[in-house]
Motif scaffolding. Structure first.
Motif, PDB file in Angstrom:
ATOM      1  N   ASP A 161      22.083 -30.397  40.691  1.00 45.32           N
ATOM      2  CA  ASP A 161      21.833 -29.466  41.860  1.00 45.32           C
ATOM      3  C   ASP A 161      20.274 -28.737  41.232  1.00 45.32           C
ATOM      4  N   LEU A 162      20.178 -28.215  42.520  1.00 44.54           N
ATOM      5  CA  LEU A 162      18.524 -27.089  41.789  1.00 44.54           C
ATOM      6  C   LEU A 162      18.330 -26.476  40.613  1.00 44.54           C
ATOM      7  N   ALA A 163      19.423 -25.914  40.363  1.00 45.49           N
ATOM      8  CA  ALA A 163      19.256 -25.565  38.885  1.00 45.49           C
ATOM      9  C   ALA A 163      18.693 -26.573  37.659  1.00 45.49           C
ATOM     10  N   PHE A 164      19.686 -28.065  38.006  1.00 45.19           N
ATOM     11  CA  PHE A 164      19.000 -28.936  36.639  1.00 45.19           C
ATOM     12  C   PHE A 164      17.551 -28.688  36.806  1.00 45.19           C
ATOM     13  N   PHE A 165      17.128 -28.766  38.353  1.00 45.30           N
ATOM     14  CA  PHE A 165      15.466 -30.104  38.627  1.00 45.30           C
ATOM     15  C   PHE A 165      14.665 -28.502  38.247  1.00 45.30           C
ATOM     16  N   GLU A 166      15.346 -26.749  38.534  1.00 45.14           N
ATOM     17  CA  GLU A 166      14.403 -27.084  37.461  1.00 45.14           C
ATOM     18  C   GLU A 166      14.411 -26.306  36.429  1.00 45.14           C
ATOM     19  N   ARG A 167      15.300 -26.932  35.389  1.00 44.95           N
ATOM     20  CA  ARG A 167      15.248 -26.474  34.175  1.00 44.95           C
ATOM     21  C   ARG A 167      14.184 -28.432  33.413  1.00 44.95           C
ATOM     22  N   ALA A 168      14.159 -29.041  34.586  1.00 42.50           N
ATOM     23  CA  ALA A 168      13.676 -30.207  34.552  1.00 42.50           C
ATOM     24  C   ALA A 168      11.848 -30.476  34.272  1.00 42.50           C
ATOM     25  N   ALA A 188      16.694 -42.489  45.577  1.00 37.56           N
ATOM     26  CA  ALA A 188      16.542 -43.449  46.860  1.00 37.56           C
ATOM     27  C   ALA A 188      17.286 -43.026  47.344  1.00 37.56           C
ATOM     28  N   TYR A 189      18.883 -42.377  46.946  1.00 37.44           N
ATOM     29  CA  TYR A 189      19.905 -41.646  47.551  1.00 37.44           C
ATOM     30  C   TYR A 189      20.213 -40.136  48.350  1.00 37.44           C
ATOM     31  N   SER A 190      19.313 -39.863  48.320  1.00 35.25           N
ATOM     32  CA  SER A 190      19.355 -38.687  48.606  1.00 35.25           C
ATOM     33  C   SER A 190      20.402 -38.469  49.892  1.00 35.25           C
ATOM     34  N   GLU A 191      20.151 -39.391  51.213  1.00 35.04           N
ATOM     35  CA  GLU A 191      21.293 -39.019  51.996  1.00 35.04           C
ATOM     36  C   GLU A 191      22.648 -39.685  51.991  1.00 35.04           C
ATOM     37  N   MET A 192      22.756 -39.607  51.145  1.00 37.86           N
ATOM     38  CA  MET A 192      24.138 -41.124  50.671  1.00 37.86           C
ATOM     39  C   MET A 192      25.325 -40.126  49.432  1.00 37.86           C
ATOM     40  N   ALA A 193      25.715 -38.366  49.917  1.00 36.92           N
ATOM     41  CA  ALA A 193      26.407 -38.624  48.906  1.00 36.92           C
ATOM     42  C   ALA A 193      27.099 -37.586  49.720  1.00 36.92           C
ATOM     43  N   GLY A 241      30.274 -32.892  51.622  1.00 34.52           N
ATOM     44  CA  GLY A 241      29.942 -31.594  51.803  1.00 34.52           C
ATOM     45  C   GLY A 241      28.751 -31.645  50.903  1.00 34.52           C
ATOM     46  N   ILE A 242      28.504 -32.977  50.274  1.00 28.87           N
ATOM     47  CA  ILE A 242      27.543 -32.684  49.360  1.00 28.87           C
ATOM     48  C   ILE A 242      25.957 -32.918  49.741  1.00 28.87           C
ATOM     49  N   ARG A 243      24.541 -31.427  49.521  1.00 31.20           N
ATOM     50  CA  ARG A 243      23.695 -31.919  50.142  1.00 31.20           C
ATOM     51  C   ARG A 243      22.146 -32.447  49.097  1.00 31.20           C
ATOM     52  N   PRO A 244      21.825 -33.461  48.194  1.00 28.35           N
ATOM     53  CA  PRO A 244      21.416 -33.765  46.928  1.00 28.35           C
ATOM     54  C   PRO A 244      20.132 -32.753  47.486  1.00 28.35           C
ATOM     55  N   PRO A 245      19.329 -32.565  46.638  1.00 35.49           N
ATOM     56  CA  PRO A 245      18.198 -31.194  46.478  1.00 35.49           C
ATOM     57  C   PRO A 245      17.038 -32.403  46.609  1.00 35.49           C
ATOM     58  N   SER A 246      15.168 -32.166  46.713  1.00 35.52           N
ATOM     59  CA  SER A 246      14.863 -32.343  45.929  1.00 35.52           C
ATOM     60  C   SER A 246      14.127 -31.757  44.805  1.00 35.52           C
ATOM     61  N   VAL A 247      13.580 -32.739  43.652  1.00 34.66           N
ATOM     62  CA  VAL A 247      12.441 -32.058  42.882  1.00 34.66           C
ATOM     63  C   VAL A 247      11.717 -31.250  43.606  1.00 34.66           C
ATOM     64  N   MET A 248      11.074 -31.017  44.837  1.00 35.45           N
ATOM     65  CA  MET A 248       9.574 -31.212  45.367  1.00 35.45           C
ATOM     66  C   MET A 248      10.697 -29.377  45.372  1.00 35.45           C
ATOM     67  N   GLU A 249      11.230 -29.076  46.411  1.00 36.94           N
ATOM     68  CA  GLU A 249      12.340 -27.769  46.598  1.00 36.94           C
ATOM     69  C   GLU A 249      11.598 -26.967  45.259  1.00 36.94           C
ATOM     70  N   ILE A 250      11.890 -27.308  44.050  1.00 39.66           N
ATOM     71  CA  ILE A 250      11.021 -25.905  43.060  1.00 39.66           C
ATOM     72  C   ILE A 250       9.245 -26.076  42.943  1.00 39.66           C
ATOM     73  N   PRO A 251       9.204 -24.561  42.861  1.00 41.88           N
ATOM     74  CA  PRO A 251       8.163 -23.816  43.390  1.00 41.88           C
ATOM     75  C   PRO A 251       7.349 -24.668  42.149  1.00 41.88           C
ATOM     76  N   GLY A 252       5.937 -24.949  43.115  1.00 40.99           N
ATOM     77  CA  GLY A 252       5.107 -26.053  41.741  1.00 40.99           C
ATOM     78  C   GLY A 252       5.609 -26.963  40.762  1.00 40.99           C
ATOM     79  N   ALA A 253       6.364 -28.248  41.886  1.00 37.41           N
ATOM     80  CA  ALA A 253       7.037 -29.269  41.462  1.00 37.41           C
ATOM     81  C   ALA A 253       5.607 -29.796  41.321  1.00 37.41           C
ATOM     82  N   ALA A 254       5.106 -30.039  42.221  1.00 39.64           N
ATOM     83  CA  ALA A 254       4.030 -30.881  42.540  1.00 39.64           C
ATOM     84  C   ALA A 254       2.575 -30.877  41.865  1.00 39.64           C
TER      85      ALA A 254
END
Length: 398
Positions: A187-194, A210-215, A218-231
């Motif tokens: 989830d996003l909380a994990f990516f925030e820690r990462a 690669a599997y972002s659209e294959m959950a 009802g799960i919608r996997p997030p992108s690490v880029m959703e974390i502010p400053g990830a780029a």
């Protein structure tokens, strides 16, 4: 003379050759008259949607589709990626500097270490994890340090357990959620820690999405880029192969950190000329379709998952229910090693799988099964597996 003259010693460092070995097991099984069910390789068994095939065909007939396409990818493709990424993840990307087209994610992941590392550097790789991660490091002369993924931690890495001495020599770390082969999400909380961890230790975070659209469920996997400053500290890889059944066209893209993408682009400028323009047209059509009239592939694999897992449990193999990807990660029955179970299962029943230790030391005791056959074939496979488990004694462990 010792050893072959025309074979690099570097090939010995590439790791597991199990995929080729399983292919040999399948040939042997067929030679004995067995009908083989291919649950080993994650190659989609369905064609892409007709709209995508039409886009590819029309572009292929254009006289101007056969020039060198350019490593960046067409601006039209990158702009479509940017719009899709904004729609899907709520993240705005600059098509001119934060998106790079690829001949599939494997292309980018394999070449990335050559572009951003030097021999003697180190990288953290998930264990269990996709074998190409280690292969890319081996070619680049980069040390692979396993990042353990344990059931007790929900198959998420424990960043705090990594010694500072390891962080001091690590150039980048690779994460992969939804995970191949584990089929778990983060989830996003994990990516925030990462992202926080990567920034604190000054390492590049490389996320294989690669599997972002294959959950499922009802799960919608997030992108690490959703974390502010990830780029500032991360790049992410996306694939058109699985989500849109475009595996054979070889198309993917990387997004995120401009410096890392620039280095990968510079490397690829010297070794290839980019993705065929017709393939990029199919990619544009796929992303446009997903934004305007979605036809998600995930439902197909969720239905197959439910049927196959249910049938395996009826046969006495209590496998876990995955919440993403096209794979089952199944613990082998007591007394078996991964390799012995996989090989014996194929030799006895014709059902092909991949031994878990092909994905790292912590994969021992498991096999990976791909949901790349119809439900009727999967039910046949479950019956064959049940008969094997019920009638065969373990042949030993390795």
């Amino acid at each position: 003379m010792s050893g072959p003259r025309f074979r690099s010693a570097r090939l010995d460092r590439l790791g597991s050759a199990i995929f080729a070995e399983v292919a040999g097991w399948k040939r042997e099984a067929r030679s004995r008259g067995l009908s083989v069910i291919n649950l080993d390789i994650g190659s989609p068994d369905q064609p892409p949607h007709e709209l995508l095939r039409s886009a590819l065909a029309e572009a292929s007939l254009r006289e101007d589709s056969y020039s060198y396409p350019g490593t960046d990818g067409t601006l039209a493709f990158r702009e479509t990626v940017a719009r899709w990424f904004d729609r899907r993840f709520g993240v705005r990307l600059d098509p001119t500097s934060e998106i790079l087209s690829l001949m599939g994610t494997q292309d980018g992941l394999a070449h990335l270490p050559l572009a951003i590392s030097n021999p003697g550097d180190a990288a953290l790789l998930p264990d269990p994890g996709y074998p190409v991660y280690g292969a890319g490091l081996a070619v680049a002369g980069v040390e692979a340090i396993p990042l353990p993924l344990m059931a007790e931690n929900g198959y998420l890495p424990d960043f705090e357990a990594i010694p500072q001495a390891v962080w001091d020599k690590v150039k980048f770390m690779i994460l992969n959620y939804p995970s191949n082969p584990l089929s778990v999400t983060a989830d996003l909380a994990f990516f925030e820690r990462a992202v926080h961890t990567a920034r604190r230790h000054g390492v590049l975070l490389v996320h294989d999405n690669a599997y972002s659209e294959m959950a499922f469920d009802g799960i919608r996997p997030p992108s690490v880029m959703e974390i502010p400053g990830a780029a500032d500290i991360a790049i992410e890889f996306h694939s058109m192969s699985k989500s849109f059944h475009l595996a054979g066209t070889r198309l993917g893209f990387a997004v995120g950190n401009k410096e890392a993408l620039s280095a990968l682009r510079e490397l690829k400028n010297n070794i290839d000329f980019g993705v065929f323009l017709g393939t990029q047209a199919a990619g544009i059509a796929a992303l446009e379709m997903d934004m305007n009239s979605p036809k998600p592939i995930a439902g197909l694999y969720e239905s197959r998952r439910d049927a196959f897992v249910g049938a395996l449990r009826e046969q006495g193999w209590d496998v876990l229910l995955p919440n993403a990807t096209m794979f089952l990660w199944a613990q082998v029955p007591a007394g078996w090693s991964s390799r012995a179970f996989s090989q014996s299962l194929l030799a006895s029943t014709g059902v092909a799988s991949i031994p878990g230790n092909a994905f790292g030391a912590l994969g021992e005791g498991y096999v990976r099964l791909a949901l790349v056959e119809s439900e009727s074939v999967l039910l046949d496979a479950a019956q064959r597996i049940g008969g094997f488990i019920g009638s065969t004694e373990p042949v030993g462990s390795e």
